[in-house]
Design a protein around this motif. Structure first.
Motif: not given
Length: 101
Positions: A62-76
């Motif tokens: 959640x802290x490190x990887x998810x912010x990067x993933x959110x640049x590519x995938x729709x959070x919803x």
């Protein structure tokens, strides 16, 4: 067993979906980032497997990887689930548990 956490995108494993959406070149560049390469690779991994984070792995994800993933995938479309029990464990480390069907 302590709680395990599964993160999905459109009800499929988030890493596999990210890989499909971004394509091979972007995927390989993401894997070289420190935000991604902290997670050990299981010796084998098939489409029949499911991965779960331990509490330690989930917090780091959640802290490190998810912010990067959110640049590519729709959070919803990202879903977090908690499990108390998984069966048929074929791999585990301090960050994750992998089960097969």
């Amino acid at each position: 067993m302590k709680a395990l956490y599964r993160v999905t995108y459109n009800n499929k494993g988030i890493y596999n979906e990210l890989k499909k959406i971004v394509g091979k070149d972007v995927w390989l560049s993401l894997l070289s980032l420190k935000e991604f390469n902290w997670l050990p690779k299981p010796p084998t991994y098939s489409t029949e497997n499911k991965s779960y984070f331990t509490k330690k792995g989930f917090e780091r994800f959640k802290k490190e990887t998810l912010p990067v993933i959110y640049k590519y995938l729709d959070k919803r479309n990202v879903k977090f689930e908690t499990f108390d029990k998984v069966e048929n464990i074929i791999y585990s480390d301090e960050y994750q548990v992998v089960e097969t069907k």
